[in-house]
Write an enzyme that holds these catalytic residues in place. Structure first.
Site, PDB file in Angstrom:
ATOM      1  N   CYS A   1      -6.975   3.158  13.070  1.00 40.84           N
ATOM      2  CA  CYS A   1      -6.469   2.521  14.287  1.00 40.84           C
ATOM      3  C   CYS A   1      -7.243   1.227  14.498  1.00 40.84           C
ATOM      4  O   CYS A   1      -8.483   1.241  14.548  1.00 40.84           O
ATOM      5  CB  CYS A   1      -6.655   3.470  15.480  1.00 40.84           C
ATOM      6  SG  CYS A   1      -6.217   2.682  17.056  1.00 40.84           S
TER       7      CYS A   1
ATOM      8  N   HIS B   1     -15.045   0.830  -0.852  1.00 39.91           N
ATOM      9  CA  HIS B   1     -13.891  -0.040  -0.572  1.00 39.91           C
ATOM     10  C   HIS B   1     -12.778   0.694   0.173  1.00 39.91           C
ATOM     11  O   HIS B   1     -11.637   0.238   0.190  1.00 39.91           O
ATOM     12  CB  HIS B   1     -13.349  -0.656  -1.875  1.00 39.91           C
ATOM     13  CG  HIS B   1     -14.269  -1.686  -2.454  1.00 39.91           C
ATOM     14  ND1 HIS B   1     -14.114  -2.218  -3.721  1.00 39.91           N
ATOM     15  CD2 HIS B   1     -15.365  -2.298  -1.930  1.00 39.91           C
ATOM     16  CE1 HIS B   1     -15.075  -3.101  -3.942  1.00 39.91           C
ATOM     17  NE2 HIS B   1     -15.852  -3.153  -2.889  1.00 39.91           N
TER      18      HIS B   1
ATOM     19  N   TYR C   1       0.827  -1.214   0.000  1.00 40.69           N
ATOM     20  CA  TYR C   1       0.000   0.000   0.000  1.00 40.69           C
ATOM     21  C   TYR C   1       0.863   1.267   0.000  1.00 40.69           C
ATOM     22  O   TYR C   1       0.469   2.283  -0.580  1.00 40.69           O
ATOM     23  CB  TYR C   1      -1.007  -0.028   1.165  1.00 40.69           C
ATOM     24  CG  TYR C   1      -2.102  -1.037   0.882  1.00 40.69           C
ATOM     25  CD1 TYR C   1      -3.145  -0.725   0.012  1.00 40.69           C
ATOM     26  CD2 TYR C   1      -2.056  -2.314   1.428  1.00 40.69           C
ATOM     27  CE1 TYR C   1      -4.124  -1.652  -0.295  1.00 40.69           C
ATOM     28  CE2 TYR C   1      -3.033  -3.255   1.135  1.00 40.69           C
ATOM     29  CZ  TYR C   1      -4.057  -2.917   0.268  1.00 40.69           C
ATOM     30  OH  TYR C   1      -5.023  -3.845  -0.054  1.00 40.69           O
TER      31      TYR C   1
ATOM     32  N   GLU D   1     -15.043  -2.668 -22.799  1.00 39.36           N
ATOM     33  CA  GLU D   1     -15.184  -4.114 -22.997  1.00 39.36           C
ATOM     34  C   GLU D   1     -16.569  -4.581 -22.566  1.00 39.36           C
ATOM     35  O   GLU D   1     -17.209  -3.953 -21.745  1.00 39.36           O
ATOM     36  CB  GLU D   1     -14.166  -4.865 -22.115  1.00 39.36           C
ATOM     37  CG  GLU D   1     -12.742  -4.378 -22.177  1.00 39.36           C
ATOM     38  CD  GLU D   1     -12.025  -4.859 -23.421  1.00 39.36           C
ATOM     39  OE1 GLU D   1     -12.478  -5.866 -23.996  1.00 39.36           O
ATOM     40  OE2 GLU D   1     -11.035  -4.213 -23.811  1.00 39.36           O
TER      41      GLU D   1
ATOM     42  N   SER E   1     -15.663  -4.180 -13.795  1.00 37.70           N
ATOM     43  CA  SER E   1     -15.807  -5.473 -14.479  1.00 37.70           C
ATOM     44  C   SER E   1     -17.000  -6.274 -13.978  1.00 37.70           C
ATOM     45  O   SER E   1     -17.337  -7.305 -14.547  1.00 37.70           O
ATOM     46  CB  SER E   1     -14.534  -6.298 -14.287  1.00 37.70           C
ATOM     47  OG  SER E   1     -14.340  -6.563 -12.906  1.00 37.70           O
TER      48      SER E   1
ATOM     49  N   ASN F   1     -18.050   1.213 -20.649  1.00 38.08           N
ATOM     50  CA  ASN F   1     -16.873   0.345 -20.535  1.00 38.08           C
ATOM     51  C   ASN F   1     -16.403   0.020 -21.954  1.00 38.08           C
ATOM     52  O   ASN F   1     -17.230  -0.238 -22.825  1.00 38.08           O
ATOM     53  CB  ASN F   1     -17.272  -0.960 -19.814  1.00 38.08           C
ATOM     54  CG  ASN F   1     -16.079  -1.708 -19.244  1.00 38.08           C
ATOM     55  OD1 ASN F   1     -15.136  -2.010 -19.968  1.00 38.08           O
ATOM     56  ND2 ASN F   1     -16.129  -2.001 -17.960  1.00 38.08           N
TER      57      ASN F   1
ATOM     58  N   ASP G   1      -8.488   5.260  -4.759  1.00 38.09           N
ATOM     59  CA  ASP G   1      -7.726   6.472  -5.083  1.00 38.09           C
ATOM     60  C   ASP G   1      -8.570   7.714  -4.761  1.00 38.09           C
ATOM     61  O   ASP G   1      -9.772   7.606  -4.478  1.00 38.09           O
ATOM     62  CB  ASP G   1      -7.265   6.460  -6.558  1.00 38.09           C
ATOM     63  CG  ASP G   1      -8.417   6.575  -7.548  1.00 38.09           C
ATOM     64  OD1 ASP G   1      -9.214   7.532  -7.448  1.00 38.09           O
ATOM     65  OD2 ASP G   1      -8.539   5.707  -8.436  1.00 38.09           O
TER      66      ASP G   1
HETATM   67  P1  OAD Z   1     -11.446  -4.421 -12.575  1.00 33.49           P
HETATM   68  O1  OAD Z   1      -9.983  -4.356 -12.774  1.00 33.49           O
HETATM   69  O2  OAD Z   1     -12.052  -5.720 -12.219  1.00 33.49           O
HETATM   70  O3  OAD Z   1     -12.182  -3.928 -13.907  1.00 33.49           O
HETATM   71  C1  OAD Z   1     -11.803  -2.747 -14.558  1.00 33.49           C
HETATM   72  C2  OAD Z   1     -12.768  -2.481 -15.685  1.00 33.49           C
HETATM   73  O4  OAD Z   1     -12.397  -1.253 -16.270  1.00 33.49           O
HETATM   74  C3  OAD Z   1     -12.772  -3.533 -16.798  1.00 33.49           C
HETATM   75  O5  OAD Z   1     -14.111  -3.935 -17.068  1.00 33.49           O
HETATM   76  C4  OAD Z   1     -12.177  -2.792 -18.001  1.00 33.49           C
HETATM   77  O6  OAD Z   1     -12.745  -3.198 -19.248  1.00 33.49           O
HETATM   78  C5  OAD Z   1     -12.561  -1.363 -17.679  1.00 33.49           C
HETATM   79  N1  OAD Z   1     -11.711  -0.327 -18.298  1.00 33.49           N
HETATM   80  C6  OAD Z   1     -10.409  -0.394 -18.664  1.00 33.49           C
HETATM   81  N2  OAD Z   1     -10.000   0.770 -19.194  1.00 33.49           N
HETATM   82  C7  OAD Z   1     -11.073   1.606 -19.154  1.00 33.49           C
HETATM   83  C8  OAD Z   1     -11.290   2.958 -19.559  1.00 33.49           C
HETATM   84  N3  OAD Z   1     -10.336   3.710 -20.103  1.00 33.49           N
HETATM   85  N4  OAD Z   1     -12.524   3.476 -19.375  1.00 33.49           N
HETATM   86  C9  OAD Z   1     -13.511   2.755 -18.810  1.00 33.49           C
HETATM   87  N5  OAD Z   1     -13.360   1.472 -18.410  1.00 33.49           N
HETATM   88  C10 OAD Z   1     -12.154   0.905 -18.581  1.00 33.49           C
HETATM   89  O7  OAD Z   1     -11.816  -3.265 -11.531  1.00 33.49           O
HETATM   90  P2  OAD Z   1     -13.123  -3.090 -10.617  1.00 33.49           P
HETATM   91  O8  OAD Z   1     -14.336  -3.575 -11.318  1.00 33.49           O
HETATM   92  O9  OAD Z   1     -13.102  -1.717 -10.096  1.00 33.49           O
HETATM   93  O10 OAD Z   1     -11.660  -4.416  -4.584  1.00 33.49           O
HETATM   94  O11 OAD Z   1     -12.782  -4.086  -9.432  1.00 33.49           O
HETATM   95  C11 OAD Z   1     -13.669  -4.177  -8.357  1.00 33.49           C
HETATM   96  C12 OAD Z   1     -12.903  -4.446  -7.097  1.00 33.49           C
HETATM   97  O12 OAD Z   1     -12.054  -5.589  -7.273  1.00 33.49           O
HETATM   98  C13 OAD Z   1     -11.931  -3.358  -6.695  1.00 33.49           C
HETATM   99  O13 OAD Z   1     -12.531  -2.302  -6.000  1.00 33.49           O
HETATM  100  C14 OAD Z   1     -10.977  -4.094  -5.812  1.00 33.49           C
HETATM  101  C15 OAD Z   1     -10.762  -5.294  -6.695  1.00 33.49           C
HETATM  102  O14 OAD Z   1     -10.295  -6.432  -6.089  1.00 33.49           O
HETATM  103  C16 OAD Z   1     -10.977  -4.627  -3.456  1.00 33.49           C
HETATM  104  O15 OAD Z   1      -9.766  -4.572  -3.420  1.00 33.49           O
HETATM  105  C17 OAD Z   1     -11.840  -4.917  -2.280  1.00 33.49           C
END
Ligand code: OAD
Length: 244
Positions: A126, A118, A63, A213, A187, A211, A103
């Site tokens: 603490c 999250h 981190y 994708e 995703s 998205n 972030d």
């Molecule tokens: P992911 O990494 O699972 O998914 C990211 C998504 O962003 C994918 O569907 C990509 O297609 C899309 N993407 C990539 N580039 C992009 C762009 N320029 N514009 C728009 N979309 C784009 O991330 P999250 O879904 O946020 O949790 O993941 C969910 C959680 O899983 C996170 O908060 C984290 C992780 O493990 C914890 O750590 C608890």
């Protein structure tokens, strides 16, 4: 087949969910897929309470490195973060933003009505009192806690796998009454956020996915805009702010 025309004139309440993809164009990596963070680092080693108990130094280092990158000056909010901040300021109805991201790019762009379900990378907690503080770029097990002054009690204020997301009562209250749900750059792999689109459908809200994708949840969205957030979210802002 997804529709391509949004009838936006009667919307009063908007809820937006963002994921790692909205910060991709700012230079922050996403979690899944080729080159994603979870391909380089095993979740079980850095993002669970068990990992922190087993090897806290590794977790602190992980981190600290993410914080260093976020604060290094190269990472800045992009057009999508700014467009959401504009909507919060200018949309005449209610606008709420729920993010899975840890972030602080939404805040830096000017968003204030924001739920970090999250947690937040730039905060620490603490483990004894639960108090949350602003975090320096680096802290570790030798850092004295801001409330009890004891070392070894601070942890990152992020939600790890197996822990409860933050502010869920407030978020579920938002999800009880709204007209439009937009999921940007996520995703759809991680619950409870992945289930918000089903709640939206149950309350009769219009659903839009932004998205580049196709995702796990794409078929559940009425509208799908394929493209990067930096292009598609300003388009949404302009549509919602245009005279009906
Ligand atoms: P992911 O990494 O699972 O998914 C990211 C998504 O962003 C994918 O569907 C990509 O297609 C899309 N993407 C990539 N580039 C992009 C762009 N320029 N514009 C728009 N979309 C784009 O991330 P999250 O879904 O946020 O949790 O993941 C969910 C959680 O899983 C996170 O908060 C984290 C992780 O493990 C914890 O750590 C608890």
């Amino acid at each position: 087949m997804a529709k391509d025309r949004l009838d936006y004139r009667h919307w009063h309440n908007i809820v937006v969910l963002t994921g790692a993809g909205i910060s991709a164009e700012s230079g922050l990596g996403t979690f899944r897929g080729a080159g994603g963070l979870w391909e380089q680092q095993r979740v079980e080693d850095v993002a669970t309470p068990e990992a922190f108990a087993r090897d806290p130094d590794l977790v602190y280092r992980f981190y600290n490195a993410r914080r260093e990158h976020l604060c290094g000056g190269e990472v800045q909010p992009n057009a999508a973060h700014h467009a959401l901040a504009d909507l919060e300021n200018l949309f005449p109805g209610n606008f709420a933003l729920v993010t899975q991201n840890v972030d602080d790019l939404h805040e830096r762009a000017g968003s204030t009505r924001l739920y970090h379900m999250h947690g937040e990378l730039m905060k620490m907690r603490c483990t004894a009192s639960g108090s949350v503080f602003d975090a320096p770029v680096h802290f570790d097990r030798d850092s004295p806690c801001s409330c009890c002054q004891r070392a070894g009690r601070l942890r990152p204020h992020v939600v790890w796998f197996g822990e409860m997301p933050i502010d869920m009562d407030e978020i579920y209250a938002l999800l009880a009454d709204y007209d439009l749900f937009v999921a940007i750059g996520t995703s759809g792999n991680v619950y409870p956020a992945a289930g918000f689109v089903q709640i939206a459908r149950q309350v009769g809200a219009t659903t839009l996915e932004i998205n580049p994708e196709i995702t796990e949840g794409s078929s559940l969205f009425e509208f799908q805009w394929r493209g990067p957030a930096g292009e598609q979210v300003p388009r949404l802002r302009d549509l919602l702010m245009s005279p009906g």
